[in-house]
Design a protein around this motif. Structure first.
Motif, PDB file in Angstrom:
ATOM      1  N   ALA A 199      29.202  17.271  80.389  1.00  0.00           N
ATOM      2  CA  ALA A 199      30.350  16.835  79.603  1.00  0.00           C
ATOM      3  C   ALA A 199      30.078  17.052  78.113  1.00  0.00           C
ATOM      4  O   ALA A 199      29.020  16.695  77.603  1.00  0.00           O
ATOM      5  N   THR A 200      31.023  17.667  77.414  1.00  0.00           N
ATOM      6  CA  THR A 200      30.957  17.825  75.965  1.00  0.00           C
ATOM      7  C   THR A 200      32.128  17.060  75.342  1.00  0.00           C
ATOM      8  O   THR A 200      32.996  16.547  76.053  1.00  0.00           O
ATOM      9  N   ARG A 201      32.145  16.994  74.014  1.00  0.00           N
ATOM     10  CA  ARG A 201      33.202  16.223  73.351  1.00  0.00           C
ATOM     11  C   ARG A 201      34.567  16.638  73.884  1.00  0.00           C
ATOM     12  O   ARG A 201      34.865  17.828  74.046  1.00  0.00           O
ATOM     13  N   ASP A 202      35.415  15.653  74.182  1.00  0.00           N
ATOM     14  CA  ASP A 202      36.655  15.902  74.912  1.00  0.00           C
ATOM     15  C   ASP A 202      37.906  15.721  74.065  1.00  0.00           C
ATOM     16  O   ASP A 202      38.982  15.429  74.579  1.00  0.00           O
ATOM     17  N   HIS A 203      37.784  15.915  72.743  1.00  0.00           N
ATOM     18  CA  HIS A 203      38.947  15.737  71.879  1.00  0.00           C
ATOM     19  C   HIS A 203      40.083  16.690  72.251  1.00  0.00           C
ATOM     20  O   HIS A 203      41.255  16.327  72.179  1.00  0.00           O
ATOM     21  N   THR A 273      31.818  10.925  74.260  1.00  0.00           N
ATOM     22  CA  THR A 273      31.246  12.269  74.213  1.00  0.00           C
ATOM     23  C   THR A 273      30.721  12.615  72.829  1.00  0.00           C
ATOM     24  O   THR A 273      30.210  13.716  72.613  1.00  0.00           O
ATOM     25  N   ARG A 274      30.800  11.657  71.878  1.00  0.00           N
ATOM     26  CA  ARG A 274      30.305  11.881  70.516  1.00  0.00           C
ATOM     27  C   ARG A 274      29.289  10.831  70.083  1.00  0.00           C
ATOM     28  O   ARG A 274      28.759  10.923  68.973  1.00  0.00           O
ATOM     29  N   ALA A 275      29.055   9.806  70.898  1.00  0.00           N
ATOM     30  CA  ALA A 275      28.323   8.622  70.440  1.00  0.00           C
ATOM     31  C   ALA A 275      26.858   8.588  70.868  1.00  0.00           C
ATOM     32  O   ALA A 275      26.213   7.545  70.796  1.00  0.00           O
ATOM     33  N   GLY A 276      26.305   9.722  71.280  1.00  0.00           N
ATOM     34  CA  GLY A 276      24.930   9.730  71.752  1.00  0.00           C
ATOM     35  C   GLY A 276      23.914   9.277  70.724  1.00  0.00           C
ATOM     36  O   GLY A 276      22.914   8.641  71.058  1.00  0.00           O
ATOM     37  N   SER A 324      26.390  15.152  73.434  1.00  0.00           N
ATOM     38  CA  SER A 324      27.097  14.063  72.766  1.00  0.00           C
ATOM     39  C   SER A 324      26.526  13.740  71.389  1.00  0.00           C
ATOM     40  O   SER A 324      27.037  12.842  70.711  1.00  0.00           O
ATOM     41  N   MET A 325      25.491  14.481  70.958  1.00  0.00           N
ATOM     42  CA  MET A 325      24.885  14.198  69.647  1.00  0.00           C
ATOM     43  C   MET A 325      24.276  15.446  69.028  1.00  0.00           C
ATOM     44  O   MET A 325      23.396  15.360  68.181  1.00  0.00           O
ATOM     45  N   ILE A 326      24.780  16.615  69.423  1.00  0.00           N
ATOM     46  CA  ILE A 326      24.123  17.849  69.009  1.00  0.00           C
ATOM     47  C   ILE A 326      24.080  17.999  67.490  1.00  0.00           C
ATOM     48  O   ILE A 326      23.112  18.526  66.921  1.00  0.00           O
ATOM     49  N   ASP A 327      25.106  17.511  66.784  1.00  0.00           N
ATOM     50  CA  ASP A 327      25.114  17.639  65.325  1.00  0.00           C
ATOM     51  C   ASP A 327      24.252  16.591  64.634  1.00  0.00           C
ATOM     52  O   ASP A 327      24.025  16.679  63.417  1.00  0.00           O
ATOM     53  N   GLU A 328      23.779  15.592  65.382  1.00  0.00           N
ATOM     54  CA  GLU A 328      23.060  14.485  64.774  1.00  0.00           C
ATOM     55  C   GLU A 328      21.541  14.594  64.886  1.00  0.00           C
ATOM     56  O   GLU A 328      20.822  13.745  64.354  1.00  0.00           O
ATOM     57  N   TYR A 329      21.029  15.614  65.548  1.00  0.00           N
ATOM     58  CA  TYR A 329      19.577  15.731  65.660  1.00  0.00           C
ATOM     59  C   TYR A 329      18.872  15.890  64.307  1.00  0.00           C
ATOM     60  O   TYR A 329      17.773  15.346  64.121  1.00  0.00           O
ATOM     61  N   PRO A 330      19.453  16.593  63.335  1.00  0.00           N
ATOM     62  CA  PRO A 330      18.757  16.650  62.039  1.00  0.00           C
ATOM     63  C   PRO A 330      18.525  15.282  61.415  1.00  0.00           C
ATOM     64  O   PRO A 330      17.402  14.966  60.995  1.00  0.00           O
TER      65      PRO A 330
END
Length: 450
Positions: A199-203, A273-276, A324-330
């Motif tokens: 599952a990826t972000r479902d917007h 799907t965005r809150a990981g 669900s957090m791919i942009d937040e790893y940095p």
């Protein structure tokens, strides 16, 4: 050089407690989709809270180029008078998408099944990013793509004159690819089916439903099957864009690592799907609380409070959480450097093909700040140095990447010595008020070469 002018070096110095309320910008993913679906609807869509960063402004310009009437009314309020599905007109000029991989890929999908031709380009960073992952499934509809070697921009798309529906299994977890295929499927007769292994972000699915498309989602044991009936008439909507959880990550994570901090971030979209990231931070021992939980426009929303958390522990982040957090790893890697023990991030190879190679960018910058790092193609491991333990005193390369730039600015707020980035210009693509917002909370950010 920044993608939008001369390089703007910036330095972050060790901060006192961060205190106050952080009103972060509107959600970037929802802002892009609001403009695109508004342009594909029949009638006038009204949007409030739109993110007015450069990435989204480029999508507004693209929708105008395709014939939609897009009007900015001020204060984040916009009107989009749509042309209907299949109603895009051929742009008169090349569409420059700057730094926005999301925007260009979604718009490629939206125009791919209309019998028009459009040429897309972008900045130096975007021209390095792979577009074959989009053009390969679009070819199944009958779309033709002509680009540089390796499927890179500049690229010309010739839309399918008689598009056929497709059934497509995603080879990677990518909301951009899924969304491009669904947007292309809008103008193809019959049912377009997208199968995603994770599952990826479902917007896109949520917003298509809101605009009146016939779309169903069937979660199975090992995959998620999305079925869209083509050629609906989309109804215009009134959209209130929630605030961006990816942008919220920066004041939240800075508060967790800067001693004495207490920051409230209101109206944050917390789509599961965005809150990981926030689930991961809690597992590390972060002091995070949700207040005023509610649902707005089909999206879960809450006010998020973050307090200094000196006892965070390194963990192994489940690889299945990556979408669900791919942009937040940095920014997570910065928090991990201020935790105790080892934080292991696996299943993150998608970071290699973002605005920069984000694994390499964070690894090299954190190493320069005195943090021990391990990495391979799909993994980043950070050896934490405890609260306030990062030495700092280094310059990190932003690499034309807004999230790398902001992550190292947050790192400098807690490090023993200042941390500098070579260019803060890219921050404007997603978080144009980052500098004054963080300064208002008490951060010490200086534009200088010192």
């Amino acid at each position: 050089m920044s993608s939008h002018g001369p390089a703007i070096p910036m330095t972050a110095r060790k901060s006192g407690p961060l205190k106050g309320t952080a009103h972060v910008p509107g959600d970037k993913s929802i802002s892009h989709r609001s403009l695109i679906l508004g342009a594909l609807a029949v009638g006038e869509t009204r949007i409030s809270g739109l993110l007015e960063g450069q990435d989204v402004l480029d999508t507004a310009a693209a929708m105008r180029a395709f014939g939609a009437d897009v009007v900015e009314e001020g204060g984040g309020h916009w009107r989009v008078h749509g042309v209907g599905i299949g109603g895009f007109s051929e742009p008169e000029d090349v569409i420059d998408y700057g730094n926005s991989g999301t925007g260009v890929r979604l718009v490629m999908g939206a125009m791919a099944t209309t019998a028009i031709t459009a040429t897309f380009t972008g900045d130096a960073s975007l021209r390095k990013r792979p577009m074959g992952r989009i053009t390969d499934p679009l070819a199944l509809f009958g779309t033709r793509a002509y680009g540089r070697a390796g499927g890179r921009l500049p690229m010309t798309l010739v839309g399918a004159a008689d598009p056929v529906p497709v059934r497509y299994t995603l080879p990677m977890a990518s909301a951009q690819v899924k969304s491009a295929v669904l947007l292309a499927g809008l103008n193809a007769r019959g049912e377009t089916v997208v199968i995603e292994p994770e599952a990826t972000r479902d917007h896109t699915e949520r917003m298509l439903t809101g605009f009146g498309a016939e779309i169903s989602v069937e979660p199975l044991a090992e995959e998620r099957v999305i079925t869209l009936v083509g050629q609906p008439e989309l109804r215009p909507q009134v959209i209130a864009v929630p605030r961006d959880p990816s942008s919220a990550a920066f004041p939240v994570c800075a508060a967790l690592i800067v001693e004495g901090s207490d920051v409230l971030v209101p109206n944050i979209g917390l789509n599961p799907t965005r809150a990981g990231l926030y689930e991961t931070l809690r597992e590390m021992g972060a002091d995070l609380t949700l207040e005023n939980e509610r649902v707005e426009g089909g999206e879960p929303v809450a006010d998020l409070r973050a307090r200094f958390s000196p006892d965070m522990q390194g963990i192994e982040v489940p690889p299945e959480r990556a979408p669900s957090m791919i942009d937040e790893y940095p920014i997570l890697s910065v928090v991990a450097a201020n935790a105790t023990g080892k934080t292991v991030m696996r299943g993150v190879k998608e970071l290699r093909v973002k605005e920069s190679d984000r694994i390499d960018a964070m690894a090299r910058g954190l190493e320069a700040c005195g943090v021990i790092i391990e990495e391979d193609e799909d993994t980043l491991i950070v050896h934490g140095m405890g609260a306030g333990g990062v030495p700092g005193g280094a310059t990190a390369e932003a690499r034309l990447d807004h999230r790398i730039a902001m992550s190292f600015m947050c790192c400098g707020m807690a490090a023993k010595k200042p941390v500098k980035i070579d260019d803060s210009g890219p921050i404007a693509t997603s978080f144009p008020i980052f500098e004054p917002l963080m300064a208002g909370l008490g951060a010490q950010l200086v534009r200088s070469n010192s």
